[in-house]
Design a protein around this motif. Structure first.
Motif, PDB file in Angstrom:
ATOM      1  N   GLU A  45      78.157  65.060  88.798  1.00 44.25           N
ATOM      2  CA  GLU A  45      78.784  64.914  90.110  1.00 44.25           C
ATOM      3  C   GLU A  45      78.187  63.687  90.799  1.00 44.25           C
ATOM      4  O   GLU A  45      76.992  63.409  90.648  1.00 44.25           O
ATOM      5  CB  GLU A  45      78.465  66.134  90.986  1.00 44.25           C
ATOM      6  CG  GLU A  45      79.173  67.401  90.603  1.00 44.25           C
ATOM      7  CD  GLU A  45      80.646  67.388  90.996  1.00 44.25           C
ATOM      8  OE1 GLU A  45      80.958  66.887  92.109  1.00 44.25           O
ATOM      9  OE2 GLU A  45      81.465  67.850  90.183  1.00 44.25           O
ATOM     10  N   GLN A  46      78.987  62.996  91.592  1.00 41.41           N
ATOM     11  CA  GLN A  46      78.463  61.819  92.289  1.00 41.41           C
ATOM     12  C   GLN A  46      77.683  62.204  93.537  1.00 41.41           C
ATOM     13  O   GLN A  46      77.892  63.265  94.113  1.00 41.41           O
ATOM     14  CB  GLN A  46      79.623  60.889  92.682  1.00 41.41           C
ATOM     15  CG  GLN A  46      80.115  60.059  91.519  1.00 41.41           C
ATOM     16  CD  GLN A  46      78.983  59.272  90.864  1.00 41.41           C
ATOM     17  OE1 GLN A  46      78.413  58.394  91.466  1.00 41.41           O
ATOM     18  NE2 GLN A  46      78.655  59.622  89.617  1.00 41.41           N
ATOM     19  N   ALA A  47      76.771  61.322  93.930  1.00 38.90           N
ATOM     20  CA  ALA A  47      76.087  61.472  95.213  1.00 38.90           C
ATOM     21  C   ALA A  47      77.106  61.215  96.327  1.00 38.90           C
ATOM     22  O   ALA A  47      78.155  60.620  96.075  1.00 38.90           O
ATOM     23  CB  ALA A  47      74.931  60.487  95.297  1.00 38.90           C
TER      24      ALA A  47
ATOM     25  N   ASP B  23      70.232  65.352  78.616  1.00 36.99           N
ATOM     26  CA  ASP B  23      69.114  65.491  79.556  1.00 36.99           C
ATOM     27  C   ASP B  23      69.264  64.506  80.713  1.00 36.99           C
ATOM     28  O   ASP B  23      68.918  64.809  81.851  1.00 36.99           O
ATOM     29  CB  ASP B  23      67.780  65.212  78.852  1.00 36.99           C
ATOM     30  CG  ASP B  23      67.454  66.275  77.819  1.00 36.99           C
ATOM     31  OD1 ASP B  23      67.950  67.413  77.963  1.00 36.99           O
ATOM     32  OD2 ASP B  23      66.716  65.959  76.860  1.00 36.99           O
ATOM     33  N   PHE B  24      69.778  63.335  80.396  1.00 36.78           N
ATOM     34  CA  PHE B  24      69.982  62.355  81.461  1.00 36.78           C
ATOM     35  C   PHE B  24      71.064  62.843  82.433  1.00 36.78           C
ATOM     36  O   PHE B  24      70.930  62.705  83.652  1.00 36.78           O
ATOM     37  CB  PHE B  24      70.352  60.988  80.884  1.00 36.78           C
ATOM     38  CG  PHE B  24      70.476  59.944  81.952  1.00 36.78           C
ATOM     39  CD1 PHE B  24      69.343  59.463  82.590  1.00 36.78           C
ATOM     40  CD2 PHE B  24      71.715  59.463  82.348  1.00 36.78           C
ATOM     41  CE1 PHE B  24      69.449  58.526  83.607  1.00 36.78           C
ATOM     42  CE2 PHE B  24      71.825  58.528  83.363  1.00 36.78           C
ATOM     43  CZ  PHE B  24      70.691  58.058  83.986  1.00 36.78           C
ATOM     44  N   VAL B  25      72.115  63.444  81.882  1.00 31.94           N
ATOM     45  CA  VAL B  25      73.159  64.002  82.757  1.00 31.94           C
ATOM     46  C   VAL B  25      72.546  65.063  83.675  1.00 31.94           C
ATOM     47  O   VAL B  25      72.827  65.112  84.882  1.00 31.94           O
ATOM     48  CB  VAL B  25      74.310  64.608  81.918  1.00 31.94           C
ATOM     49  CG1 VAL B  25      75.321  65.306  82.819  1.00 31.94           C
ATOM     50  CG2 VAL B  25      74.993  63.509  81.105  1.00 31.94           C
ATOM     51  N   HIS B  26      71.666  65.876  83.128  1.00 28.51           N
ATOM     52  CA  HIS B  26      70.978  66.895  83.926  1.00 28.51           C
ATOM     53  C   HIS B  26      70.175  66.249  85.061  1.00 28.51           C
ATOM     54  O   HIS B  26      70.231  66.694  86.221  1.00 28.51           O
ATOM     55  CB  HIS B  26      70.055  67.714  83.004  1.00 28.51           C
ATOM     56  CG  HIS B  26      69.093  68.603  83.733  1.00 28.51           C
ATOM     57  ND1 HIS B  26      69.488  69.722  84.421  1.00 28.51           N
ATOM     58  CD2 HIS B  26      67.731  68.516  83.897  1.00 28.51           C
ATOM     59  CE1 HIS B  26      68.421  70.305  84.973  1.00 28.51           C
ATOM     60  NE2 HIS B  26      67.354  69.585  84.670  1.00 28.51           N
ATOM     61  N   LEU B  27      69.444  65.192  84.736  1.00 26.89           N
ATOM     62  CA  LEU B  27      68.675  64.477  85.765  1.00 26.89           C
ATOM     63  C   LEU B  27      69.592  63.966  86.868  1.00 26.89           C
ATOM     64  O   LEU B  27      69.313  64.122  88.060  1.00 26.89           O
ATOM     65  CB  LEU B  27      67.910  63.306  85.120  1.00 26.89           C
ATOM     66  CG  LEU B  27      67.231  62.339  86.103  1.00 26.89           C
ATOM     67  CD1 LEU B  27      66.083  63.018  86.842  1.00 26.89           C
ATOM     68  CD2 LEU B  27      66.723  61.091  85.385  1.00 26.89           C
TER      69      LEU B  27
ATOM     70  N   ILE C  54      79.363  58.496  82.846  1.00 31.03           N
ATOM     71  CA  ILE C  54      78.464  59.653  82.864  1.00 31.03           C
ATOM     72  C   ILE C  54      77.964  59.934  84.272  1.00 31.03           C
ATOM     73  O   ILE C  54      77.701  61.071  84.632  1.00 31.03           O
ATOM     74  CB  ILE C  54      77.299  59.394  81.877  1.00 31.03           C
ATOM     75  CG1 ILE C  54      77.776  59.733  80.469  1.00 31.03           C
ATOM     76  CG2 ILE C  54      76.060  60.181  82.258  1.00 31.03           C
ATOM     77  CD1 ILE C  54      76.779  59.411  79.386  1.00 31.03           C
ATOM     78  N   GLY C  55      77.884  58.887  85.100  1.00 32.02           N
ATOM     79  CA  GLY C  55      77.555  59.116  86.509  1.00 32.02           C
ATOM     80  C   GLY C  55      76.399  58.308  87.062  1.00 32.02           C
ATOM     81  O   GLY C  55      75.957  58.538  88.190  1.00 32.02           O
ATOM     82  N   ILE C  56      75.897  57.344  86.341  1.00 31.29           N
ATOM     83  CA  ILE C  56      74.775  56.565  86.853  1.00 31.29           C
ATOM     84  C   ILE C  56      75.218  55.735  88.063  1.00 31.29           C
ATOM     85  O   ILE C  56      76.397  55.389  88.203  1.00 31.29           O
ATOM     86  CB  ILE C  56      74.182  55.680  85.730  1.00 31.29           C
ATOM     87  CG1 ILE C  56      72.745  55.310  86.059  1.00 31.29           C
ATOM     88  CG2 ILE C  56      75.036  54.423  85.523  1.00 31.29           C
ATOM     89  CD1 ILE C  56      71.954  54.858  84.864  1.00 31.29           C
TER      90      ILE C  56
END
Lengths: 455, 615
Positions: free
Chosen positions: B51-53, B134-138, B246-248
């Motif tokens: 999800e985005q900020a 794991d990065f998606v989780h972060l 992915i959402g970065i």
């Protein structure tokens, strides 16, 4: 009106000696005569430009004053500005921003009032409506800063002719010098049959700090250090700045030579210089016995100048160069106040000088900066040596910078440079003897050192 | 049967992914090859998307960044190395501190010969850090706390282990044959300087496999990509898309000045490089609005501003760029007790486009960067800050903030106050908020990359592994060791550096002037005092004026400030809300203790000094 002027003139013999800028504190004032008065602002408040002649026995000098008078509101000026013995509130008005704001607007408008001419320099576009406040560090003149943009220097002691400060600034502007604050305007008028400069308006540098403060910051850091490391190893090292300052001074000398030309001094003129230095030495040795032990050495150093091959190139120079006369801005170093030594006569000030005079002045100033923290303290050899190490490093760096820009190293003219530096130190001895006995140690230490090095 | 090279390998003998380590069980580039020779690469659809900020296109202008090394922050699985899940577990701490955005140096698959900047697969995570999942989780966890995450992306080069390079050297005619800059000799581009002068003697290295030289601006194991090749340009855009989908929240683009080469130039800052960056930016704006690009261009400010792009349109290249020369000058100014080193570099810094922001920092994971100082100044910095020769590396100095400042709390506060108030978004370096030390006896740049000190427990609370397994020993000396310096102890002490830093970040957040205000250097006659205003026009049209005054000297100093423009306003000190005397027509006199500083808001005198942020 004339009644006011008469009252002021009558009160001035008491009042003038209380003013910092008054240069005749050594003698009683025998008479004050109004020479000219011009009303700049009529009514209440009233602003009058006044020129008076101050007579002290056989000496007579002219001074400029701004006289304010208010009937209603008490002006926001220090008590020392108020001139006693007059009717109503009469005061020296250079500190009254309500009144001095007129001066900038008159310059911007190119106005004339009576004999007073207010002019802006060619190409200068001035903002008006700014209020001016005096700066506190001034000694022989009064300078007003307008809104962090302009500085108006009002020359207190007047000398006939266009002021040297203004002439040299104009000349430097003509050749595009980067090391001065642009002249933007002037106030001039008449002194008897001559023209006279009353004021000079320049660009103000709010981002600047003066060289004395910059240098003494470094000295403070160095002297407080307990590691015993030399100055080049410590954070506050000033040599980089001293080097750039040397370059700036050399550039200004080159600019002045380009703008106003140089001349050759022959052996006769050189002899006159030697004679003047010897005379000063005689005079000072008479007053200050501490100097006596160095008389022979000093005289020999001055006489050695006679053997310097002539001709020597002379030119307009700053004339009173020291760290307090230079400003560090974000763009580099600027030189200020090209009037020459305040105590010198106008003929002396106008004379062409060797640029080495300025170099010598700056070298003396590095010694002063290095030693000022020791003044008034018990003698401490280690601290004195540290002060000398700081001075050595920065004097060398200054000369290196000068040599880099000038293409010749002032230290190559060792005999002249040494004589000029000693002559300056002798002058300092006399000044400190008369004004600040504590400080006498500074020039005396330098003379001892220079004598030792030279022998 | 293909021709054998001198190593006795044939093209068919070697899988393109043979040099990738530890990625056997995870999707990676080159695990399969299409019939035309192109690689199958992982796609973002293979993974969950975070999800985005909360939306805010200009968030980066006001953000406080925090650089954190994944390896060094927290170890979730007890293997002695920090990882993405460990970092995710510490997000509450970072939220508490007031951090808005994490900057993670590269966490991609890499042989780690250059701290991960030698990327061997842009689409896989270094196994010891975790996985893409794991990065998606972060990202999920960070975004839910309003914290954004950016990471480094090296556009300029890859590791020589990257399947692209392996294919390029083996098959010059294949789809990757033209992905790198190859030449028959080493004579081209001779005007380009060698950046890593300690280790490299040329920008060309001979590859015996292909029988040609390849171009590299950094280490010889990092071949430069050939941006003349449209396929490379598109492939790198696809790398960006992968992570953005992915959402970065953005990228710090590493080594951007070097993308293109051109004979007869120094091969830095070339027009074609800018052209490509515009293309990257346009792609981001079109497909992923609100994500940012931060340029790492270690150049003079006048050159760096080029990386913001066209000011007419508010900037059309990078949103942010690091201001490199400011940092060493902050150190220099304090050591010289003179504001000029700072004032000068800021005066030489051109205005930047509306939609852009500087990134400023005191320390980061690299050395104290000295590339952007003159020779004079570099000698000076060495003398001052690297009295032990081991502290020098390349042309920088590898110390942390606290030891650089001899652990002097006053100086630590002064430096931090300047970092938070000078123009630009501040980037904190992990551990500096508690005053962590360094270990100069560790090799390379590891001195400043030791484990985060969470508590006085075993391994500084960083890992529950056997101490011998920890990737680097935590600092253990009496002054900076984890028993003395750790988050747990400092959170419990109101007077700690950590709590002080947190309060200052909070004060900064209340006043957008710190972030977006115009910077006005007030100069003044005392060269040891650096005073400046940050002036910001609030949405309601009123001015928010913040006044910052810093005593760069260790001795107490007076300063007279010309505040005539603000006559009638009252300075309100921002940490304690104390009202100072009203500003009059004459210069405003203040005194500061040694290394002291003040932050004031200048409020209208009838105003009771209430907080006036209201962005």
């Amino acid at each position: 009106m004339s009644e006011l002027i008469d009252q002021v003139a009558a009160a001035l013999p008491e009042w003038l000696p209380t003013q910092r800028w008054f240069g005749g504190k050594d003698r009683e004032i025998t008479a004050v005569r109004p020479l000219a008065s011009t009303t700049i602002l009529e009514g209440d408040p009233l602003l009058v430009h006044l020129v008076v002649e101050v007579e002290q026995d056989d000496r007579s000098e002219s001074y400029q004053l701004l006289i304010g008078r208010r009937d209603e509101q008490v002006p926001d000026v220090p008590a020392s500005a108020s001139i006693p013995g007059t009717d109503g509130l009469v005061y020296e008005a250079s500190g009254d921003a309500d009144l001095t704001c007129q001066l900038l607007d008159l310059i911007a408008g190119g106005e004339s009032i009576g004999d007073l001419r207010f002019e802006s320099e060619p190409g200068a576009e001035l903002d008006t409506g700014l209020r001016g406040h005096p700066i506190s560090s001034e000694q022989s003149n009064t300078s007003l800063v307008y809104g962090s943009q302009y500085i108006l220097k009002l020359f207190r002691k007047l000398t006939p002719g266009t002021n040297k400060d203004l002439l040299l600034h104009r000349a430097l502007r003509e050749v595009g010098s980067e090391h001065m604050a642009d002249p933007l305007g002037s106030i001039s008028g008449r002194l008897g049959d001559d023209v006279v400069t009353f004021g000079m308006l320049q660009r103000f540098m709010p981002d600047a700090a003066d060289g004395w403060v910059m240098a003494t910051t470094s000295v403070r850091d160095f002297m407080a250090d307990t590691s015993g490391l030399p100055p080049e190893e410590l954070g506050g090292d000033f040599a980089g700045e001293a080097y750039r300052l040397g370059r700036a001074v050399a550039d200004v000398h080159a600019d002045l030579a380009r703008a106003l030309g140089t001349e050759e001094a022959d052996a006769t003129q050189l002899e006159q210089t030697v004679e003047a230095m010897l005379q000063r030495l005689d005079r000072v040795v008479g007053d200050v016995p501490d100097l006596a032990q160095h008389t022979d050495g000093l005289a020999a150093a001055f006489r050695a100048v006679s053997d310097v091959p002539t001709p020597i190139t002379v030119q307009p120079v700053h004339g009173d160069l020291h760290l307090g006369q230079v400003l560090r801005t974000l763009q580099g170093w600027l030189l200020l106040d090209f009037e020459g030594e305040p105590a010198a006569s106008s003929a002396e000030r106008a004379a062409l000088r060797s640029p080495l005079r300025d170099v010598a002045g700056m070298l003396r100033s590095f010694d002063y900066a290095a030693q000022q923290l020791l003044v008034g303290l018990p003698e401490d050899e280690e601290q004195s040596e540290r002060a000398a190490a700081w001075a050595d490093r920065n004097r060398s760096a200054f000369c290196d910078g000068y040599a880099k820009a000038a293409g010749h190293d002032p230290r190559d003219s060792a005999v002249l440079l040494r004589a000029f530096e000693l002559d300056k130190a002798v002058y300092e001895v006399s000044y400190e003897h008369a004004n600040r006995r504590d400080w006498l140690v500074v020039p005396l230490t330098s003379i001892t050192r220079l004598m030792t090095e030279g022998s | 049967m293909s021709e054998r090279n001198e190593h006795g390998q044939s093209h068919e003998d070697v899988a393109p992914d043979h040099a990738l380590v530890g990625l056997e069980d995870t999707p990676h580039t080159g695990e399969a090859v299409e019939p035309d020779g192109t690689f199958v690469e992982p796609h973002s659809e293979d993974f969950a998307h975070a999800e985005q900020a909360p939306e805010n296109p200009e968030w980066f202008k006001r953000a406080v960044f925090y650089e954190v090394l994944v390896r060094a922050f927290a170890d979730s699985d007890g293997d002695g190395t920090g990882d993405l899940r460990g970092l995710a577990d510490k997000l509450d701490y970072l939220e508490w501190l007031g951090v808005d955005c994490l900057w993670l140096p590269p966490f991609y698959a890499s042989p780690l010969r250059d701290g991960g900047y030698d990327i061997s697969d842009f689409r896989a995570v270094l196994p010891e850090f975790g996985t893409v999942d794991d990065f998606v989780h972060l990202l999920e966890e960070a975004h839910s706390r309003g914290i954004r995450v950016i990471t480094d992306l090296v556009l300029n080069h890859t590791s020589d282990a990257h399947p692209w390079f392996q294919a390029s050297r083996q098959d010059p005619d294949g789809p990757y044959g033209d992905f790198y800059v190859w030449s028959d000799d080493d004579s081209a581009y001779s005007d380009a300087r060698i950046i890593f002068v300690d280790t490299e003697s040329s920008n060309w290295t001979y590859d015996p496999v292909r029988g040609q030289f390849y171009w590299h601006r950094f280490f010889s194991h990092q071949p430069d990509l050939n941006f003349e090749n449209p396929a490379v340009r598109e492939a790198m855009l696809d790398v960006l898309r992968f992570w953005l989908e992915i959402g970065i929240d953005g990228f710090r683009l590493d080594a951007v000045p070097y993308l293109f080469e051109e004979e007869g130039t120094n091969c830095e800052n070339l027009p074609r490089t800018h052209e490509y960056l515009k293309e990257v930016r346009a792609t981001v704006d079109r497909e992923f609005p609100g994500r940012v690009l931060l340029a790492e261009a270690n150049q003079w400010p006048a050159d760096v501003v080029e990386y913001f792009g066209d000011p007419e349109v508010g900037g059309d290249e990078c949103h942010m760029a690091f201001h490199f020369p400011l940092m060493p000058r902050i150190f220099m100014a304090v050591r010289r007790e003179s504001r000029f080193p700072i004032s000068e570099i800021l005066a030489q810094t051109p205005a930047i486009p509306d939609g852009t922001q500087w990134g400023i920092f005191l320390r980061n994971h690299d050395e104290l960067t000295l590339e952007m100082v003159t020779d004079d100044e570099r000698d000076y910095m060495y003398r001052e800050y690297a009295k032990d020769p081991r502290m020098k590396a390349n042309i920088g100095i590898r110390r942390r903030l606290a030891p650089l400042l001899e652990n002097d709390r006053n100086q630590l506060e002064l430096f931090t106050a300047m970092l938070l108030s000078l123009p630009g978004s501040p980037v904190l370096y992990y551990g500096d908020e508690i005053g962590m030390g360094d270990n100069i006896w560790l090799g390379d740049r590891d001195a400043v990359r030791t484990p985060m000190q969470w508590s006085p427990d075993r391994n500084a609370g960083f890992s529950r592994s056997d101490p011998g397994r920890v990737y680097l020993p935590p600092i253990m000396d009496p002054t900076y060791g984890y028993e003395a310096i750790n988050v747990e102890a400092q959170q419990g002490s109101d007077a700690s550096l950590l709590n002080w830093t947190r309060r200052m970040i909070a004060v900064r957040r209340e006043h957008p002037a710190f972030a977006e205000g115009e910077f006005v250097d007030l100069g003044g006659s005392n060269p040891s005092v650096l005073a400046y205003e940050r002036i910001w026009r609030r949405p309601d049209g009123e001015l928010d004026v913040v006044l910052c005054i810093n005593n760069l000297s260790r001795f107490p100093q007076p300063v007279e400030l010309n505040l005539g423009e603000h006559q009638g306003r009252v300075p309100v000190e921002l940490t304690g809300r104390v009202r100072f005397p009203r500003i009059g027509e004459l210069p405003y006199l203040l005194t500061l203790p040694g290394h002291g500083f003040y932050w004031f808001q200048l409020v209208e005198s009838d105003d009771d000094g209430e907080r006036r942020s209201m962005a």
